[in-house]
Write a protein that holds these residues in place. Structure first.
Motif, PDB file in Angstrom:
ATOM      1  N   SER A  36       1.085  -1.004   0.187  1.00 26.35           N
ATOM      2  CA  SER A  36       0.004  -0.123   0.000  1.00 26.35           C
ATOM      3  C   SER A  36       0.798   1.047  -0.042  1.00 26.35           C
ATOM      4  O   SER A  36       0.221   2.216  -0.436  1.00 26.35           O
ATOM      5  N   ASP A  37       1.756   1.447   0.425  1.00 26.95           N
ATOM      6  CA  ASP A  37       2.902   2.511   0.467  1.00 26.95           C
ATOM      7  C   ASP A  37       3.569   2.223   0.006  1.00 26.95           C
ATOM      8  O   ASP A  37       4.604   2.820  -0.378  1.00 26.95           O
ATOM      9  N   ASP A  38       3.437   1.679  -1.514  1.00 30.93           N
ATOM     10  CA  ASP A  38       4.393   1.806  -2.938  1.00 30.93           C
ATOM     11  C   ASP A  38       5.853   0.715  -2.736  1.00 30.93           C
ATOM     12  O   ASP A  38       5.989   0.720  -3.843  1.00 30.93           O
ATOM     13  N   SER A  39       6.374   0.524  -1.463  1.00 26.56           N
ATOM     14  CA  SER A  39       7.111  -0.518  -1.314  1.00 26.56           C
ATOM     15  C   SER A  39       7.380  -2.157  -1.721  1.00 26.56           C
ATOM     16  O   SER A  39       5.737  -2.195  -1.638  1.00 26.56           O
ATOM     17  N   PRO A  40       8.410  -2.412  -2.438  1.00 27.09           N
ATOM     18  CA  PRO A  40       7.532  -3.611  -3.079  1.00 27.09           C
ATOM     19  C   PRO A  40       8.045  -5.254  -2.470  1.00 27.09           C
ATOM     20  O   PRO A  40       8.418  -4.604  -1.412  1.00 27.09           O
ATOM     21  N   VAL A  41       7.512  -5.574  -2.832  1.00 28.49           N
ATOM     22  CA  VAL A  41       7.578  -7.024  -1.834  1.00 28.49           C
ATOM     23  C   VAL A  41       7.586  -8.269  -2.925  1.00 28.49           C
ATOM     24  O   VAL A  41       6.695  -7.942  -3.426  1.00 28.49           O
ATOM     25  N   THR A  42       8.542  -9.120  -1.990  1.00 32.07           N
ATOM     26  CA  THR A  42       8.485 -10.488  -3.295  1.00 32.07           C
ATOM     27  C   THR A  42       8.206 -11.640  -2.007  1.00 32.07           C
ATOM     28  O   THR A  42       7.422 -11.858  -1.068  1.00 32.07           O
ATOM     29  N   ALA A  43       7.889 -13.124  -3.007  1.00 23.30           N
ATOM     30  CA  ALA A  43       7.260 -14.510  -2.862  1.00 23.30           C
ATOM     31  C   ALA A  43       8.590 -14.438  -1.349  1.00 23.30           C
ATOM     32  O   ALA A  43       8.145 -15.214  -0.229  1.00 23.30           O
ATOM     33  N   ALA A  44       9.217 -13.678  -1.507  1.00 21.80           N
ATOM     34  CA  ALA A  44      10.664 -14.557  -0.269  1.00 21.80           C
ATOM     35  C   ALA A  44      10.408 -13.642   1.183  1.00 21.80           C
ATOM     36  O   ALA A  44      11.022 -13.720   2.033  1.00 21.80           O
ATOM     37  N   ASP A  45       9.708 -12.144   0.618  1.00 21.06           N
ATOM     38  CA  ASP A  45       9.687 -11.190   1.754  1.00 21.06           C
ATOM     39  C   ASP A  45       8.135 -12.319   2.447  1.00 21.06           C
ATOM     40  O   ASP A  45       8.078 -12.623   3.798  1.00 21.06           O
ATOM     41  N   GLU A  46       7.644 -13.128   2.269  1.00 22.08           N
ATOM     42  CA  GLU A  46       6.448 -13.729   2.082  1.00 22.08           C
ATOM     43  C   GLU A  46       6.783 -14.902   2.942  1.00 22.08           C
ATOM     44  O   GLU A  46       6.094 -15.469   4.177  1.00 22.08           O
ATOM     45  N   ALA A  47       7.345 -15.663   2.529  1.00 23.83           N
ATOM     46  CA  ALA A  47       7.943 -16.351   2.464  1.00 23.83           C
ATOM     47  C   ALA A  47       8.362 -16.997   3.976  1.00 23.83           C
ATOM     48  O   ALA A  47       8.694 -17.390   5.114  1.00 23.83           O
ATOM     49  N   ALA A  48       9.905 -15.655   4.354  1.00 26.85           N
ATOM     50  CA  ALA A  48      10.538 -15.964   5.436  1.00 26.85           C
ATOM     51  C   ALA A  48       9.549 -15.521   6.764  1.00 26.85           C
ATOM     52  O   ALA A  48       9.715 -15.982   7.210  1.00 26.85           O
ATOM     53  N   ASP A  49       8.811 -14.875   6.241  1.00 26.44           N
ATOM     54  CA  ASP A  49       8.130 -14.046   7.573  1.00 26.44           C
ATOM     55  C   ASP A  49       6.767 -14.987   7.543  1.00 26.44           C
ATOM     56  O   ASP A  49       6.873 -15.059   8.822  1.00 26.44           O
ATOM     57  N   LYS A  50       6.152 -16.164   7.247  1.00 30.07           N
ATOM     58  CA  LYS A  50       5.446 -17.191   7.607  1.00 30.07           C
ATOM     59  C   LYS A  50       6.481 -17.364   8.053  1.00 30.07           C
ATOM     60  O   LYS A  50       6.318 -18.300   9.825  1.00 30.07           O
ATOM     61  N   LEU A  51       7.644 -18.557   8.422  1.00 34.68           N
ATOM     62  CA  LEU A  51       8.569 -19.241   8.575  1.00 34.68           C
ATOM     63  C   LEU A  51       9.152 -18.605  10.035  1.00 34.68           C
ATOM     64  O   LEU A  51       9.031 -18.903  11.257  1.00 34.68           O
ATOM     65  N   ILE A  52       9.787 -17.051  10.512  1.00 32.48           N
ATOM     66  CA  ILE A  52      10.362 -16.605  11.154  1.00 32.48           C
ATOM     67  C   ILE A  52       8.302 -16.673  12.114  1.00 32.48           C
ATOM     68  O   ILE A  52       8.848 -16.980  13.847  1.00 32.48           O
ATOM     69  N   SER A  53       7.558 -15.851  11.660  1.00 29.91           N
ATOM     70  CA  SER A  53       6.477 -15.626  12.787  1.00 29.91           C
ATOM     71  C   SER A  53       6.024 -17.131  13.474  1.00 29.91           C
ATOM     72  O   SER A  53       5.859 -17.131  14.544  1.00 29.91           O
ATOM     73  N   ALA A  54       6.415 -18.358  12.463  1.00 28.89           N
ATOM     74  CA  ALA A  54       5.424 -18.968  13.115  1.00 28.89           C
ATOM     75  C   ALA A  54       6.598 -19.950  14.394  1.00 28.89           C
ATOM     76  O   ALA A  54       5.913 -20.424  15.638  1.00 28.89           O
ATOM     77  N   GLY A  55       8.031 -19.498  13.981  1.00 34.76           N
ATOM     78  CA  GLY A  55       8.684 -20.252  15.185  1.00 34.76           C
ATOM     79  C   GLY A  55       9.348 -18.926  16.195  1.00 34.76           C
ATOM     80  O   GLY A  55       9.197 -19.598  17.548  1.00 34.76           O
ATOM     81  N   LEU A  56       8.444 -17.755  15.896  1.00 34.05           N
ATOM     82  CA  LEU A  56       8.930 -17.111  17.636  1.00 34.05           C
ATOM     83  C   LEU A  56       7.737 -17.880  18.307  1.00 34.05           C
ATOM     84  O   LEU A  56       7.824 -17.089  19.567  1.00 34.05           O
ATOM     85  N   ARG A  57       6.234 -17.765  17.240  1.00 29.44           N
ATOM     86  CA  ARG A  57       4.810 -17.952  18.045  1.00 29.44           C
ATOM     87  C   ARG A  57       4.258 -18.912  18.963  1.00 29.44           C
ATOM     88  O   ARG A  57       4.072 -19.075  19.993  1.00 29.44           O
ATOM     89  N   GLU A  58       5.604 -20.064  18.106  1.00 29.74           N
ATOM     90  CA  GLU A  58       5.503 -21.430  18.523  1.00 29.74           C
ATOM     91  C   GLU A  58       6.850 -21.205  20.334  1.00 29.74           C
ATOM     92  O   GLU A  58       5.902 -21.606  21.057  1.00 29.74           O
ATOM     93  N   THR A  59       7.629 -20.290  19.953  1.00 32.64           N
ATOM     94  CA  THR A  59       8.427 -20.563  21.585  1.00 32.64           C
ATOM     95  C   THR A  59       8.223 -19.611  22.263  1.00 32.64           C
ATOM     96  O   THR A  59       8.253 -19.766  23.693  1.00 32.64           O
ATOM     97  N   PHE A  60       7.608 -17.896  21.983  1.00 33.84           N
ATOM     98  CA  PHE A  60       7.424 -17.168  22.558  1.00 33.84           C
ATOM     99  C   PHE A  60       5.661 -16.754  22.747  1.00 33.84           C
ATOM    100  O   PHE A  60       5.652 -15.343  22.200  1.00 33.84           O
TER     101      PHE A  60
END
Length: 265
Positions: A36-60
């Motif tokens: 929405s702010d015109d900054s770029p996003v790729t499949a890599a951003d989204e895949a990495a975010d999904k992995l990190i978020s799941a891991g952090l939410r599981e542990t903390f």
């Protein structure tokens, strides 16, 4: 917070996210979308975010989590939280310049105290240990085998011959005007949060940022620099840069070795 568990979790998730990012980086082509702010996003951003978020939410599960790619998390507020930029330097990634990083940090009472910055294309990894000391890990960078941990520390700069690092994608006249107030020996451009790490290792002395950044862009690098003896202050009044601000937006700032004699804005 169990800092040893935090160190191990952030390190492991950063390395795993780096593998996902490099798998996409190695493809002949990948989709680039605009947020929405015109900054770029790729499949890599989204895949990495999904992995990190799941891991952090599981542990903390009880720790607030803020991540660039999940806009709902930007509506939360607090002074103690985990904060993630799964792919800092998306423009560097798109243009295949290699200066992109995975950033994960823990902010306590408005201060980034622990963080990891991993540059998978450059095979450089920096993080704060459980004891708060920042290190650069060398070796195979394997999730299950910790390599050599080299303690890092800021430079003892010569204020008549400073080494400046500046943004590769966001360099402007205002930045140059401020840099020109110093006696500069050499200057280097770098992308993403690697600029903080170059000061943390003593490879550069000062990084002024006269431009928009968000807290997820800076928290991990800030933590690494602090753990190496450095500081990050507001550009306008040289007070410590704080976190948990409205909309997680940063003012202009200066990251530096404390022996640098700062000039007024």
């Amino acid at each position: 917070m169990d800092y040893k568990q935090l160190e191990e979790t952030m390190r492991r998730l950063a390395l795993a996210a780096g593998d996902v990012i490099m798998d996409i980086y190695g493809q002949d082509d990948f989709d680039v979308k605009s947020k929405s702010d015109d900054s770029p996003v790729t499949a890599a951003d989204e895949a990495a975010d999904k992995l990190i978020s799941a891991g952090l939410r599981e542990t903390f599960p009880d720790v607030m989590l803020v991540t660039e790619e999940q806009s709902d998390s930007h509506k939360t507020s607090g002074e103690t939280f985990l904060i993630v930029d799964p792919l800092d330097g998306t423009k560097e990634f798109i243009h295949r310049r290699g200066d992109f990083t995975v950033n994960i940090a823990f902010v306590e009472n408005g201060v980034p105290t622990r963080g990891v910055v991993y540059a998978p294309a450059k095979k450089r990894m920096f993080y704060t240990r459980a004891d708060g000391q920042s290190i650069e890990e060398t070796g195979p960078l394997h999730p299950d085998v910790v390599g050599q941990q080299n303690v890092i520390g800021v430079s003892k700069p010569d204020n008549k011959a400073l080494f400046v690092v500046a943004s590769k994608s966001h360099r402007d006249q205002a930045t140059d005007d401020y840099i020109n107030k110093y006696q500069v020996r050499d200057m280097k451009s770098a992308g993403s949060s690697l600029k903080f790490c170059l000061i943390a290792t003593g490879e550069a002395d000062i990084y002024p940022r006269v431009g928009r950044t968000m807290e997820w862009d800076t928290a991990a690098g800030h933590a690494v620099l602090t753990g190496a003896g450095g500081r990050v202050v507001r550009f306008d009044n040289h007070e410590d840069l704080r976190y948990g601000k409205d909309d997680y937006a940063n003012p202009f700032f200066i990251a530096y070795s404390p022996d640098v004699e700062l000039k007024e804005a």
